[in-house]
Design a protein around this motif. Structure first.
Motif, mmCIF file in Angstrom:
data_model
loop_
_atom_site.group_PDB
_atom_site.id
_atom_site.type_symbol
_atom_site.label_atom_id
_atom_site.label_comp_id
_atom_site.label_asym_id
_atom_site.label_seq_id
_atom_site.Cartn_x
_atom_site.Cartn_y
_atom_site.Cartn_z
ATOM 1 N N ASP A 1 55.390 13.623 22.640
ATOM 2 C CA ASP A 1 53.795 12.895 22.013
ATOM 3 C C ASP A 1 52.983 14.544 21.835
ATOM 4 O OD1 ASP A 1 51.567 11.872 23.029
ATOM 5 O OD2 ASP A 1 52.565 10.298 23.833
ATOM 6 N N GLU A 2 52.448 13.677 20.692
ATOM 7 C CA GLU A 2 50.926 14.594 19.960
ATOM 8 C C GLU A 2 50.177 15.632 21.583
ATOM 9 O OE1 GLU A 2 48.813 16.812 17.908
ATOM 10 O OE2 GLU A 2 50.965 16.404 17.117
ATOM 11 N N LYS A 3 50.270 14.613 22.494
ATOM 12 C CA LYS A 3 48.825 14.744 24.067
ATOM 13 C C LYS A 3 49.834 15.763 24.337
ATOM 14 C CE LYS A 3 46.393 10.909 24.346
ATOM 15 N NZ LYS A 3 45.609 9.484 24.780
ATOM 16 N N LEU A 4 51.794 15.966 24.140
ATOM 17 C CA LEU A 4 51.643 16.886 24.622
ATOM 18 C C LEU A 4 51.991 18.227 24.001
ATOM 19 C CD1 LEU A 4 54.877 14.615 27.180
ATOM 20 C CD2 LEU A 4 52.221 16.008 28.053
ATOM 21 N N SER A 5 51.301 18.629 23.305
ATOM 22 C CA SER A 5 51.809 19.369 22.103
ATOM 23 C C SER A 5 51.101 20.491 22.463
ATOM 24 C CB SER A 5 51.580 18.989 20.860
ATOM 25 O OG SER A 5 49.700 18.824 20.766
ATOM 26 N N ARG A 6 50.019 21.030 23.362
ATOM 27 C CA ARG A 6 50.008 21.990 23.382
ATOM 28 C C ARG A 6 49.597 23.256 25.215
ATOM 29 N NH1 ARG A 6 44.298 22.833 22.346
ATOM 30 N NH2 ARG A 6 44.773 24.870 21.372
ATOM 31 N N VAL A 7 51.205 21.957 25.787
ATOM 32 C CA VAL A 7 51.503 22.396 26.826
ATOM 33 C C VAL A 7 52.531 23.510 27.143
ATOM 34 C CG1 VAL A 7 51.864 21.496 28.968
ATOM 35 C CG2 VAL A 7 50.756 20.087 27.454
ATOM 36 N N SER A 8 52.569 24.469 27.594
ATOM 37 C CA SER A 8 53.819 25.330 28.196
ATOM 38 C C SER A 8 54.306 24.954 29.785
ATOM 39 C CB SER A 8 53.283 26.521 27.735
ATOM 40 O OG SER A 8 53.154 26.519 26.447
ATOM 41 N N ASN A 9 54.620 24.700 29.383
ATOM 42 C CA ASN A 9 55.997 24.392 31.082
ATOM 43 C C ASN A 9 56.631 25.420 32.055
ATOM 44 O OD1 ASN A 9 55.054 22.056 31.907
ATOM 45 N ND2 ASN A 9 55.472 21.012 29.960
ATOM 46 N N VAL A 10 56.113 26.105 32.770
ATOM 47 C CA VAL A 10 57.240 27.687 33.002
ATOM 48 C C VAL A 10 57.405 27.158 34.787
ATOM 49 C CG1 VAL A 10 56.690 30.249 33.385
ATOM 50 C CG2 VAL A 10 56.171 28.956 31.386
ATOM 51 N N ILE A 11 58.923 28.176 34.802
ATOM 52 C CA ILE A 11 59.155 27.728 36.175
ATOM 53 C C ILE A 11 59.136 29.127 36.351
ATOM 54 C CG2 ILE A 11 61.351 27.203 37.523
ATOM 55 C CD1 ILE A 11 62.052 25.102 35.711
ATOM 56 N N PHE A 12 58.339 29.602 37.696
ATOM 57 C CA PHE A 12 58.705 31.183 37.998
ATOM 58 C C PHE A 12 59.468 31.321 39.597
ATOM 59 C CE2 PHE A 12 54.820 29.493 40.354
ATOM 60 C CZ PHE A 12 54.730 29.773 41.335
#
Length: 418
Positions: free
Chosen positions: A238-249
């Motif tokens: 979805d376009e609305k998730l295009s600016r999200v980075s998800n990082v497991i630390f």
């Protein structure tokens, strides 16, 4: 080894918790603080500690984080709200509404740092459609008692929510978002951590319906209407998730490896059974008892102790009205299956310090567990029948109580074979 085996096992558990502490691990994943408006949001049992770690690096920040009662940490700018877990309450409901309002209306030059850990599924509570808070609470309670695996529970939760399944990130669009995650789910799928408020999902309302039917969970008309009409869960592209980075630390595998390193330094052999085990706690315990006895019989006399390590998330199908949790029930069922076998000790704890229905991390067992229980009048079979493992271990003094650990990388189990 000067200390007792059980004290050694407790030390391994505390080491597994220590390496997942956000104050130790989060800073390395933070970029330089962006220019312009920065908003920090978060939810989960580790989220307040994560916020504390962020401000240690970035200084005071604007933001709002929701954590479990008793898990708050001091922050200079980020507001910490405590709410109920595992069944949501009014505090979580009101705070979630405020969080959505905080990120709505942000522009493309704004920046959101989202801090998510296990527990966010209950702490971020914004029922979809006409579902009331009381109805959402009832569905949550039924899921928790059903024995359904966490992945299935989260599918249902997503499709009954206005914030899960990427919907929180969508509310912040077009702002840029970095989501830092602590994994407490088997397989470390970001979409399953806290029901994925910043992550899209491929499941459907039809999947949610099938899960409810599979586990024979009756739901009110408001839930049926939402599942019939379609939810707001976003697809991953979805376009609305295009600016999200998800990082497991931080993840269970890192904690098991830290325990392995410590055990090997203490002259133990180590076998890791996996960091993503699932299943009914008592059934996994029976299988592990058979494995432990088999390993013991195979080892030559004079061998170093062998440690079997495992993580993941076990479940309990509620059969009685006792006070229990999956780790304590695993330990109880393991002791019952081992029948006092000499030379085998074990620990089973939740790394967040809370196992099921009690403020207890878990329990330890040894060859004398059943004998001491019998002497104290604690009936192991009755405790298993009524899911009363915590009361059983309280009676014989073998509970492991840590208080809030401020992190959450799922279950930790270790079986010591001498």
């Amino acid at each position: 080894m000067a200390e007792s085996v059980q004290d050694f096992l407790k030390r391994l558990f505390l080491r597994a918790v220590e390496v997942a502490d956000p104050m130790q691990s989060l800073g390395a994943f933070l970029p330089e603080k962006p220019a312009g408006r920065v908003v920090v949001i978060g939810a989960g049992k580790a989220s307040a500690r994560m916020a504390e770690a962020v401000e240690k690096v970035w200084g005071p920040c604007e933001g709002l984080v929701i954590t479990r009662y008793g898990y708050a940490r001091p922050c200079e700018g980020i507001e910490i709200v405590e709410a109920a877990h595992p069944v949501p309450d009014e505090m979580g409901f009101v705070a979630t509404k405020r969080m959505i309002e905080l990120v709505s209306g942000l522009g493309e030059n704004d920046y959101v740092l989202a801090l998510m850990s296990g527990g966010a599924s209950a702490l971020l509570i914004a029922p979809a459609g006409e579902i009331s808070l009381a109805e959402k609470q009832a569905v949550n309670q039924a899921l928790l008692a059903s024995g359904a695996p966490i992945g299935q529970m989260n599918v249902v939760r997503k499709h009954l929510s206005r914030v899960k399944g990427g919907q929180l990130a969508a509310a912040a669009y077009p702002a840029k978002m970095l989501a830092l995650l602590i994994s407490d789910v088997p397989g470390d799928n970001p979409a399953e951590i806290g029901s994925g408020p910043t992550v899209g999902d491929t499941s459907t309302t039809a999947d949610a319906k099938a899960i409810l039917e599979q586990w024979k969970i009756e739901v009110p008309a408001s839930v049926q209407q939402v599942l019939a009409a379609g939810s707001g869960v976003l697809k991953p592209d979805d376009e609305k998730l295009s600016r999200v980075s998800n990082v497991i630390f931080a993840a269970p595998s890192q904690s098991l490896e830290a325990a392995r390193t410590l055990a090997e330094a203490e002259d133990c052999d180590v076998e890791i059974l996996g960091d993503a085990l699932e299943g009914e706690a008592r059934e996994v315990a029976r299988a592990h008892a058979e494995l432990a006895l088999s390993r013991q019989s195979e080892r030559p006399e004079g061998s170093r102790p062998l440690l079997l390590l495992s993580g993941g998330e076990l479940t309990v199908t509620r059969r009685g009205e006792g006070v229990g949790g999956p780790n304590a029930e695993y330990a109880l069922a393991l002791a019952f299956a081992l029948r006092g076998a000499p030379g085998i000790h074990a620990i089973a704890c939740d790394t967040d310090g809370v196992d099921g229905a009690a403020e207890v991390a878990g329990a330890v067992i040894g060859p004398d567990t059943l004998a001491r229980a019998d002497k104290a009048g604690a009936d192991v079979e009755e405790a298993l029948l009524t899911n009363d493992a915590h009361r059983f271990f309280d009676t014989i003094g073998d509970q492991v109580v840590t208080g809030p650990t401020l992190t959450n990388v799922n279950d930790f189990r270790a079986i010591w074979i001498g």
